[in-house]
Design an enzyme around this catalytic site. Sequence first.
Site, short mmCIF file in Angstrom:
data_model
loop_
_atom_site.label_atom_id
_atom_site.label_comp_id
_atom_site.label_asym_id
_atom_site.label_seq_id
_atom_site.Cartn_x
_atom_site.Cartn_y
_atom_site.Cartn_z
N LYS A 130 8.49 18.93 30.05
CA LYS A 130 7.98 18.61 31.38
C LYS A 130 8.44 19.61 32.42
O LYS A 130 7.63 20.15 33.19
CB LYS A 130 8.43 17.20 31.76
CG LYS A 130 7.97 16.71 33.12
CD LYS A 130 9.06 16.77 34.20
CE LYS A 130 10.24 15.89 33.90
NZ LYS A 130 11.23 15.88 35.01
N LYS A 173 14.81 23.03 42.90
CA LYS A 173 15.04 22.47 41.57
C LYS A 173 14.22 23.21 40.52
O LYS A 173 14.65 23.38 39.38
CB LYS A 173 14.71 20.98 41.56
CG LYS A 173 14.97 20.30 40.20
CD LYS A 173 16.44 20.36 39.81
CE LYS A 173 16.69 19.82 38.41
NZ LYS A 173 16.59 18.37 38.29
#
Length: 290
Positions: A239, A170
Amino acid sequence: MRVAFVGVGAMGMPMARLVMRRHPVTVFDPDSARTAELAAEGAGVAGSAAEAVRGADTAVVMVATPAQLEQALFGADGVHGGLAAHTTVVLMSSVGVDCVVDAGLRLEALGARVVDAPVTGGAVRAVTGELTVLAGAAPEVLDEVRPLLELMAARIAHCGDRVGDGQAVKLVNQLLCSVHLAAAGEALQFARALGLDPEQVLATIESGAASSFMLSDRGPRMLKDGTTPVRSAIDIFVKDSSLVLAAAREAGAVTPLTEQAAELFSRASHQGLGRDDDSSVIRMFQKEPH
């Protein structure tokens, strides 16, 4: 299968809806308006994550940040308080390798089985059930929850046998998404600067070699006048790009494009765009004040 769903935000809510079609689902989210909406559609509602997980065969956790995951799992009335020996916890948040490895070890110490299962595809594919799951887990554990994951995703990619392997893939995905999103905003604003109709340019180039999911999905939202409904906020990319850069430093990888994209998202957040839809990044390429 009894399913607990902890975290029903922009991604979690449509995912929970898909699971509800086949299984009894109990949801928990700090936002009671979200859980009330699902309750009206037939979901059970718990007053805490521990209550939601109690009696469940599988607990799906879909929150946004490492801090939220820590609170959801191990905070007061967190998932840990409702676990039984047979419970499988599916961690679908994108929070980085170290965070999920640590959480996995702590959950396994409590007797739970853990699947690291971040997703890609965005809110649009969360609604249609066409997400891609990037799974890190022992094959036999993944196989047990595969039918559940297939309700939410068109593809289940087994990225490795270890909890954390899904997160690692990811991070690669988010490196590309960060750069592609920034590039889409820069390109469409460049089209405007050249005196072109950016909508026509988008329609022309998105079917060619320059195409990307971020261009096709975010491009139309970038070109809308007025406020765009928030599907994924700028701060999510603050983030995610920070997680990529931290992992890159640890691995000794060279990531200059991600560094530039991360700096762009950080500036956008500091200028008050953090909670706006991430398509708002195009404003960072405009000459007028933001």
